[in-house]
Structure formats: structure tokens, C-alpha cells
Scaffold this motif. Structure first.
Motif, mmCIF file in Angstrom:
data_model
loop_
_atom_site.group_PDB
_atom_site.id
_atom_site.type_symbol
_atom_site.label_atom_id
_atom_site.label_comp_id
_atom_site.label_asym_id
_atom_site.label_seq_id
_atom_site.Cartn_x
_atom_site.Cartn_y
_atom_site.Cartn_z
ATOM 1 N N ARG A 1 0.826 -1.210 0.000
ATOM 2 C CA ARG A 1 0.000 0.000 0.000
ATOM 3 C C ARG A 1 0.865 1.268 0.000
ATOM 4 N NH1 ARG A 1 -3.434 -3.724 2.955
ATOM 5 N NH2 ARG A 1 -5.358 -3.943 1.745
ATOM 6 N N TYR B 1 2.108 1.685 -3.491
ATOM 7 C CA TYR B 1 1.027 2.186 -4.344
ATOM 8 C C TYR B 1 0.830 3.685 -4.139
ATOM 9 C CZ TYR B 1 -3.633 3.229 -6.043
ATOM 10 O OH TYR B 1 -4.700 3.817 -6.684
ATOM 11 N N ALA B 2 0.911 4.131 -2.902
ATOM 12 C CA ALA B 2 0.760 5.565 -2.621
ATOM 13 C C ALA B 2 1.822 6.373 -3.363
ATOM 14 C CB ALA B 2 0.839 5.818 -1.117
ATOM 15 N N LYS C 1 0.865 6.582 -7.012
ATOM 16 C CA LYS C 1 -0.182 7.582 -7.222
ATOM 17 C C LYS C 1 0.403 8.982 -7.343
ATOM 18 C CE LYS C 1 -4.013 7.965 -5.133
ATOM 19 N NZ LYS C 1 -5.084 8.040 -4.116
ATOM 20 N N SER D 1 -6.448 7.953 -9.198
ATOM 21 C CA SER D 1 -6.923 7.081 -8.115
ATOM 22 C C SER D 1 -7.716 5.875 -8.603
ATOM 23 C CB SER D 1 -7.795 7.903 -7.154
ATOM 24 O OG SER D 1 -8.900 8.473 -7.845
ATOM 25 N N TYR E 1 -7.137 2.826 -8.997
ATOM 26 C CA TYR E 1 -6.950 1.536 -8.344
ATOM 27 C C TYR E 1 -7.182 1.603 -6.834
ATOM 28 C CZ TYR E 1 -4.773 0.241 -12.776
ATOM 29 O OH TYR E 1 -4.525 -0.006 -14.111
ATOM 30 N N ASP E 2 -7.661 2.726 -6.340
ATOM 31 C CA ASP E 2 -7.807 2.912 -4.892
ATOM 32 C C ASP E 2 -8.682 1.841 -4.250
ATOM 33 O OD1 ASP E 2 -6.237 5.135 -5.108
ATOM 34 O OD2 ASP E 2 -7.704 6.536 -4.268
ATOM 35 N N ALA E 3 -9.832 1.574 -4.844
ATOM 36 C CA ALA E 3 -10.759 0.607 -4.243
ATOM 37 C C ALA E 3 -10.136 -0.781 -4.203
ATOM 38 C CB ALA E 3 -12.070 0.587 -5.020
ATOM 39 N N VAL F 1 -6.941 -1.562 -4.085
ATOM 40 C CA VAL F 1 -5.864 -1.597 -3.092
ATOM 41 C C VAL F 1 -6.443 -1.627 -1.679
ATOM 42 C CG1 VAL F 1 -3.934 -0.289 -2.134
ATOM 43 C CG2 VAL F 1 -4.211 -0.475 -4.614
ATOM 44 N N ALA F 2 -7.501 -0.862 -1.442
ATOM 45 C CA ALA F 2 -8.095 -0.812 -0.109
ATOM 46 C C ALA F 2 -8.600 -2.190 0.320
ATOM 47 C CB ALA F 2 -9.236 0.201 -0.082
#
Length: 360
Positions: free
Chosen positions: A276, A279-280, A283, A290, A292-294, A296-297
Motif C-alpha cells: 500500500r 502504491y501511494a 499515485k 486514483s 486503483y484505490d478501491a 488496493v483498499a
């Protein structure tokens, strides 16, 4: 992350009554029938004056892509993608995938026609989450995600084929092309009990075909849009692949569970936190994109395992396409020969093709 599901829409009544999970099959039949009832030939949508001009443009574009798939990619010429339906929802199907706490190997479900696959699809999002809760109670890690399209493998072309849907018709041009090419590739061949082979093959076709469409048919704007999106996708896939490799090493899936359970849990937590954080940073390099945010979460063993089916075999199929002189018919014939091999030999052959590509 876009995925696609294999679903045989209408199951013969004899199979329905022979199967203990009749409710599940009935929802598959009902969902597919509802979709087909909502669909109309594209020609009717184009002739209907109240239909928005923007939708008509997308439908015309999809029809050009459909013809390109047949003439340039040698994909099947049939009823599929010559109808359109607006389902008034964001996904056509919701997939449920599950994996153990210390494994990336997906739980499989076996069906009379398609064999064993690593997901279970529902036309109702609520029913998908019900199933997910039951699996979570068994101690499995679970992921539920919306699917924009699925393939009936060409078996239902007599009923109108697979329609274009509102769930993907407004995708960027390059992604729309890839979606259509991917689903049509499933109609070229389908290997029972081998999700990785089927999805990796279709993903290779969509990548190669999508690139050819944009190079020969796409506008400069569409090419630039795709280049930006695809660069991010490749970076994200590289990150997730590295994390899968790291998690697999922690789990050592082919060995008995290590006695030092707390240490294994700690290593898993660290790997996921690192994923994570990486990934940040990605970004930031993307200017805050964003998309791919969901994913990754909610990332867990199930989502990583599902993603692997669409990625791991792709380099081998791309290498096979190159080896066959970038000739689509020869490529499909070579893939069919692989499909006829026993599962272990098929996997070994794909690995050898990848190895030859790397050594070459």
C-alpha cells in the motif's frame, strides 16, 4: 481493475434439476434472460431518434471494432456484440472469490458445463455479498467485485449472442476495443478446469488486438489516452506481481503450515503495508490518479489470486504469437494444440515458451 467472467447463460433444465445448487443456476438463467430481454439490435438503437447522439457514436464505434475483430484478428463472426442493453446498473455480474489466510490459491466451484473455476458470479450484488459472508465465516479471505462483461462462449449466439452493455460502452476507446476482443477470444476456445489458461489467452488477445486497433484505427488523442492509462496499468501490475511473489514466499504454499504462526502473520502484514505504501508513491507519480484505490483498499489473498489468472500466462501467449509470425490463424491453431494437452503438460509448455522468450 477490470476483469471478465465466463458464464454459460442458460443451463439446460436437466442440468438444473440434477444439481444440488438449483437456486444458483436459476439466478444465472434469470439474470441472463433479463439481460437479453433488455437488449435490442444496434441498428434499432441507431435508428431511434430519442437515443442520445453520444451513445449512437459509441455504438457505431463498437460496430467498427467488431468488424475489425473479424477481418483483422480473425475472431468469430457471429451474433455477439451486435445488440445493446442498458441494464441501469454499474456491473452486469458480481464475482465472489475466496482464498485461505495463508495461500493465494483460489477456492474453486465446479459446474456441469464449464468445469471448475475460481470464482462464483451473481447477477445480484446482494446475493454476492451473502455468499461472501458465508465464506468469510469459514475463515477464508473474500473479495467481491463488479464485472462489466462476460462471455457465453458462443454457445448462445442462436439467442442473440453476447450484447454490448452500458457497463462498458463508455470506456476509453482503447479499453472498449480490448473488452470486445477479450470476450470474443473466449469464443475461439475454452479449456475446462483451467481458468488461468483461458483468461491469460483472452488477455493476450485483447492486448495485442487493442494495440493493433489503436495503431491502425485510433486517433492521436485515443492513442495518447491509451498510452497514459496502459503505462499506469503496467506499473500497477508489476507492483501487484511483486507482492504476489513476496506473499507466496511467505506462505510457501506447497509446504505444511510453519509452526511459527505469529511470525508468518507479521510478515504478511508487513508485505501488505509495503504494497500500500508503494502504491501511494505510484499515485504521486501519476499526479494523483486514483483508479486503483478501491482495489488496493480491499486487497487480500483472494483479490491477488484472482488477478493472477489474468496476468501470469500472458507473456507466454504473447511470445507464442510472435513465434507464429504474428499470424492470428496460426496463433489460434497453436493455442488449440496446447489446449489439447493434459493440464500438467500444458502448463509446462507455457512455461517453456516464456523461458525461451527470456533467453532469446
Amino acid at each position: 481493475m477490470r476483469t471478465a467472467q465466463i458464464l454459460v447463460g442458460l443451463i439446460l433444465f436437466s442440468l438444473l434439476t440434477a444439481c444440488a445448487d438449483t437456486r444458483y443456476y436459476l439466478q444465472s438463467v434469470g439474470g441472463h434472460l433479463h439481460m437479453m430481454q433488455a437488449s435490442r439490435p444496434v441498428t434499432q438503437w441507431l435508428a431511434d431518434e430519442p437515443v442520445a447522439p453520444a451513445l449512437k457514436q459509441r455504438l457505431e464505434l463498437a460496430q467498427r471494432m467488431r468488424r475489425f475483430a473479424v477481418t483483422e484478428l480473425q475472431l468469430p463472426d457471429n451474433a455477439s456484440y451486435q445488440r445493446y442493453a442498458d441494464l441501469q446498473r454499474r456491473a452486469v455480474v458480481w464475482n465472489v472469490v475466496a482464498a485461505p489466510e495463508f495461500s493465494l490459491t483460489l477456492k474453486t466451484w465446479c459446474f456441469p458445463v464449464t468445469g471448475c473455476i475460481g470464482y462464483r458470479g451473481y447477477f445480484s450484488e446482494a446475493e454476492a455479498h451473502e455468499q461472501a459472508q458465508l465464506l468469510a465465516q469459514e475463515g477464508l479471505e473474500v473479495s467481491v467485485y463488479g464485472v462489466p462483461a462476460y462471455s457465453t462462449l458462443g454457445w448462445l449466439n442462436w439467442l442473440g449472442g453476447d450484447p454490448l452493455l452500458n457497463t462498458f460502452i463508455n470506456y476509453p476507446e482503447g479499453e472498449l476495443a480490448r473488452m470486445i476482443f477479450h470476450e470474443l477470444a473466449h469464443q475461439v476456445l475454452y479449456v475446462k478446469d483451467d481458468t488461468l489458461f483461458n483468461e491469460s489467452f483472452a488477455t493476450a488477445v485483447e492486448r495485442l488486438g487493442g494495440e493493433r486497433w489503436l495503431a491502425t484505427q485510433g486517433s492521436a488523442a485515443a492513442q495518447q489516452e491509451y498510452a497514459t492509462f496502459d503505462a499506469r496499468r503496467r506499473q500497477f501490475r508489476a507492483l501487484t506481481q511483486a507482492t504476489r511473489i513476496r506473499l507466496a514466499a511467505i506462505y510457501k504454499e506447497n509446504e505444511p503450515l510453519a509452526p511459527d504462526l505469529p511470525a508468518r502473520v507479521a510478515m504478511k502484514i508487513i508485505a501488505m503495508n509495503d504494497f500500500r505504501e508503494d502504491y501511494a508513491r505510484l499515485k504521486v507519480s501519476w499526479g494523483g490518479y486514483s483508479g486503483y484505490d478501491a482495489w488496493v483498499a480491499g486487497a487480500n489473498n483472494a483479490s491477488f489470486g484472482a488477478q493472477a489468472a489474468y496476468d501470469e500466462g500472458v507473456p507466454a501467449f504473447e511470445a507464442l504469437f510472435a513465434r507464429e509470425g504474428q499470424d492470428w490463424r496460426r496463433f489460434y491453431d497453436a493455442v488449440r494444440r496446447l489446449a489439447h494437452l493434459p493440464a500438467t503438460e500444458r502448463a509446462r509448455a507455457l512455461k517453456q515458451i516464456s523461458t525461451e522468450k527470456l533467453s532469446g
